[in-house]
Scaffold this motif. Structure first.
Motif, PDB file in Angstrom:
ATOM      1  N   ALA A 191       0.838  -1.208   0.000  1.00 43.56           N
ATOM      2  CA  ALA A 191       0.000   0.000   0.000  1.00 43.56           C
ATOM      3  C   ALA A 191       0.867   1.251   0.000  1.00 43.56           C
ATOM      4  O   ALA A 191       0.580   2.223  -0.713  1.00 43.56           O
ATOM      5  CB  ALA A 191      -0.936  -0.010   1.215  1.00 43.56           C
ATOM      6  N   ALA A 192       1.952   1.228   0.767  1.00 41.15           N
ATOM      7  CA  ALA A 192       2.855   2.386   0.806  1.00 41.15           C
ATOM      8  C   ALA A 192       3.428   2.645  -0.585  1.00 41.15           C
ATOM      9  O   ALA A 192       3.549   3.798  -1.028  1.00 41.15           O
ATOM     10  CB  ALA A 192       3.970   2.154   1.822  1.00 41.15           C
ATOM     11  N   ILE A 243       0.600   4.093  -2.786  1.00 40.29           N
ATOM     12  CA  ILE A 243       0.267   5.463  -2.381  1.00 40.29           C
ATOM     13  C   ILE A 243       1.383   6.423  -2.792  1.00 40.29           C
ATOM     14  O   ILE A 243       1.109   7.542  -3.252  1.00 40.29           O
ATOM     15  CB  ILE A 243      -0.010   5.503  -0.857  1.00 40.29           C
ATOM     16  N   ASP A 263       0.614   9.667  -5.054  1.00 41.37           N
ATOM     17  CA  ASP A 263       0.953  10.965  -4.476  1.00 41.37           C
ATOM     18  C   ASP A 263       1.972  11.711  -5.343  1.00 41.37           C
ATOM     19  O   ASP A 263       1.811  12.890  -5.637  1.00 41.37           O
ATOM     20  CB  ASP A 263       1.506  10.705  -3.069  1.00 41.37           C
ATOM     21  N   ALA A 316      -2.755  13.938  -5.252  1.00 42.54           N
ATOM     22  CA  ALA A 316      -4.131  13.683  -4.828  1.00 42.54           C
ATOM     23  C   ALA A 316      -5.096  14.765  -5.295  1.00 42.54           C
ATOM     24  O   ALA A 316      -6.255  14.479  -5.609  1.00 42.54           O
ATOM     25  CB  ALA A 316      -4.180  13.548  -3.301  1.00 42.54           C
ATOM     26  N   ALA A 343      -5.984  -0.010   3.511  1.00 41.05           N
ATOM     27  CA  ALA A 343      -4.994   1.076   3.603  1.00 41.05           C
ATOM     28  C   ALA A 343      -5.172   2.048   2.433  1.00 41.05           C
ATOM     29  O   ALA A 343      -5.069   3.270   2.607  1.00 41.05           O
ATOM     30  CB  ALA A 343      -3.576   0.508   3.622  1.00 41.05           C
ATOM     31  N   LEU A 344      -5.441   1.503   1.243  1.00 36.65           N
ATOM     32  CA  LEU A 344      -5.674   2.382   0.091  1.00 36.65           C
ATOM     33  C   LEU A 344      -6.954   3.194   0.288  1.00 36.65           C
ATOM     34  O   LEU A 344      -7.005   4.392  -0.018  1.00 36.65           O
ATOM     35  CB  LEU A 344      -5.785   1.574  -1.205  1.00 36.65           C
ATOM     36  N   GLU A 373      -8.294   4.092   3.078  1.00 32.50           N
ATOM     37  CA  GLU A 373      -8.069   5.106   4.112  1.00 32.50           C
ATOM     38  C   GLU A 373      -7.365   6.329   3.511  1.00 32.50           C
ATOM     39  O   GLU A 373      -7.741   7.473   3.774  1.00 32.50           O
ATOM     40  CB  GLU A 373      -7.227   4.493   5.231  1.00 32.50           C
ATOM     41  N   TRP A 374      -6.373   6.065   2.671  1.00 32.71           N
ATOM     42  CA  TRP A 374      -5.667   7.172   2.019  1.00 32.71           C
ATOM     43  C   TRP A 374      -6.619   7.941   1.104  1.00 32.71           C
ATOM     44  O   TRP A 374      -6.665   9.171   1.148  1.00 32.71           O
ATOM     45  CB  TRP A 374      -4.469   6.638   1.233  1.00 32.71           C
ATOM     46  N   CYS A 375      -7.394   7.201   0.280  1.00 35.88           N
ATOM     47  CA  CYS A 375      -8.339   7.862  -0.642  1.00 35.88           C
ATOM     48  C   CYS A 375      -9.332   8.726   0.146  1.00 35.88           C
ATOM     49  O   CYS A 375      -9.589   9.883  -0.221  1.00 35.88           O
ATOM     50  CB  CYS A 375      -9.095   6.829  -1.474  1.00 35.88           C
ATOM     51  N   SER A 401      -9.014  10.100   3.008  1.00 31.97           N
ATOM     52  CA  SER A 401      -8.386  11.273   3.622  1.00 31.97           C
ATOM     53  C   SER A 401      -8.042  12.340   2.583  1.00 31.97           C
ATOM     54  O   SER A 401      -7.849  13.502   2.931  1.00 31.97           O
ATOM     55  CB  SER A 401      -7.128  10.858   4.385  1.00 31.97           C
ATOM     56  N   LYS A 402      -7.964  11.949   1.302  1.00 30.45           N
ATOM     57  CA  LYS A 402      -7.593  12.896   0.241  1.00 30.45           C
ATOM     58  C   LYS A 402      -8.766  13.272  -0.649  1.00 30.45           C
ATOM     59  O   LYS A 402      -8.578  13.946  -1.675  1.00 30.45           O
ATOM     60  CB  LYS A 402      -6.482  12.284  -0.643  1.00 30.45           C
TER      61      LYS A 402
END
Ligand SMILES: *Cc1c(COP(=O)(O)O)cnc(C)c1O
Length: 461
Positions: A213-214, A217, A221, A226, A253-254, A256-258, A260-261
């Motif tokens: 995931a890192a 992301i 990024d 984003a 995890a993906l 969560e990132w999406c 948040s952005k």
């Protein structure tokens, strides 16, 4: 209603076609061969057929060709007839609806069946929040609409997909696939603003979910940013790519990132949804609650129907008239889909998918112990694949063995087993049967694959 589900794998007496493999001519037989000559004169060479046997009838897990050969269907029309061919309640619902009315166009004068399908999708897709749907005709059309909806909601341009993805053959979706050949080669220019991010492929990358995931992301990024990214479209288990199951924690995890952005994350469940993997949607296996879910293939027992379903505020961002299409949410397809949802519940089809996973995995594990070309067995429910590698390289280079896949699938077809291939490198055999496939048919089909492997390779020990 249990009494309407007569195609249950345990109730063989109710099938209109005996659930058995039977080869009575050369493959293809003479009538198929004659039909193939007619086809060659009038059907585009751009349309291919894996095995040129022409089908006369299909029921349960068996298809019968025009020469009277019976095949064990391990492909279900690429994951479409998930509840079985010509399932009784689907046929009845379609006939009944056809007698009432066949078409009005929901955007001219609506009807209840469309609303009922949207209710069922809201109920069964992951996530406990208000959801809305639009119904269309095909998987690629669902992907196209998902992208439109996400762009409208976010006001952003870019679309991200993962390596090894497959999303369709339309002008936008061919740019979203990993493989150029055969889907995009020569059909350019491709749609712009489509980005291919690294995926999670544990057998090859060895990464944990967090590490993969890192890496994904970091790509989103740095390469896109984003603030320009409308959506990330992901198959929870990749289909054409070879049934890759992502590492634990990767998908949440993906998401969560999406979240948040402000990026819309879309689950392409076109192949993996509708009870296929032992859950209604494969996302559930990974604790992933997507913003939008795409459904197609298995939703209507073989009738064309597709949907985008998701968070009401995202789905409602589009202006009236911006979504839809002439055949979208056809009443006969909707009636069939309602019957499919009923049959999944009444026939415990989630349990049937789990049974198939157990039986297939046990049989394939026995083959893996016997032949050193099977690198990995993976998947969920009735979506199981084996990745074939060069003999002896399974623990080291994992070098792809496309030649073995090609000859095993050809051998299987010649001996009455329809077996699909997959994989970016053409080195995956995928098992995507209907949930009507009995354990006896699994044993028989695997015996053919055993013979096919014996014919091409000396046993490891
Ligand atoms: C089949 C498929 C599509 C395309 O669906 P069509 O109905 O063929 O347009 C898109 N995504 C996935 C994951 C698929 O398996």
């Amino acid at each position: 209603m249990t009494d309407t589900l007569t195609n249950s794998a345990t109730d063989a007496a109710t099938y209109s076609v005996a659930q058995e493999r039977k080869i009575v001519t050369a493959i293809p037989g003479p009538i198929s061969a004659a039909l193939h000559e007619r086809r060659r004169a009038v059907v585009s060479d751009g349309v291919s057929s894996m095995l040129p046997v022409y089908i006369a009838k299909a029921n349960g897990a068996i298809v019968v060709d025009v020469d009277g050969n019976q095949f064990i269907d391990l492909g279900a029309g690429i994951g479409v007839t998930t509840i079985g061919h010509t399932e009784t309640s689907v046929v009845a619902a379609a006939v009944e609806q056809s007698q009432d009315f066949i078409h009005t166009l929901f955007t001219v004068t609506p009807y209840e069946e469309y609303v009922r399908v949207a209710e069922l999708l809201a109920e069964h897709t992951p996530g406990d929040f208000p959801k809305k749907s639009v119904l269309i005709n095909s998987g690629a059309e669902a992907v196209e609409n998902g992208v439109k909806i996400a762009r409208k909601f976010t006001g952003r341009r870019a679309v991200a997909v993962l390596d090894h993805a497959y999303h369709g053959r339309t002008v936008l979706t061919m740019a979203m696939n990993y493989k150029a050949m055969p889907y995009a080669t020569g059909y350019g220019p491709l749609a712009s603003d489509v980005y291919h991010a690294p995926s999670s492929y544990p057998y090859h990358d060895g990464l944990t979910g967090a590490e993969a995931a890192a890496r994904t992301i970091a790509y989103l990024d740095k390469v896109i940013g984003a603030s320009d990214l409308a959506c990330l479209v992901v198959e929870p288990i990749q289909g054409e790519g070879g049934f890759m199951v992502p590492a634990e924690g990767y998908l949440p995890a993906l998401q969560e990132w999406c979240s948040s952005k402000g990026v819309v994350m879309i689950a392409d469940e076109i192949q993996s949804g509708m009870a296929r993997t032992g859950k209604y949607y494969a996302s559930e296996h990974f604790g992933w609650i997507p913003d939008l879910v795409l459904t197609a293939k298995g939703i209507a027992g073989g009738f064309p129907l597709a949907a985008v379903t998701g968070r009401a505020e995202i789905m409602d961002a589009s202006q009236p008239g911006g979504l839809g299409g002439t055949f979208g949410g056809n009443p006969v397809s909707c009636a069939a889909a309602i019957a499919v949802f009923d049959a999944i519940a009444a026939g415990n089809l989630l349990g049937e998918a789990q049974r198939i996973e157990k039986s297939l995995t046990a049989g394939l594990t026995a083959l893996k112990n016997k032949y050193d070309i099977i690198g990995e067995i993976r998947g969920r429910g009735a979506m199981i694949a084996i990745e074939l590698v060069q003999p002896g390289t399974g623990d080291t280079t994992k070098a792809p063995n496309a030649a073995a896949v090609a000859s095993i699938s050809t051998y299987a077809g010649q001996h009455g087993v329809l077996l699909l291939t997959a994989g970016t490198y053409g080195n995956v055999l995928r098992f995507l049967p209907s949930l009507a496939l009995s354990d006896a048919l699994i044993v028989d089909a695997l015996s053919v694959i055993d013979d096919a492997m014996a014919a091409l390779t000396a046993p490891a020990h």
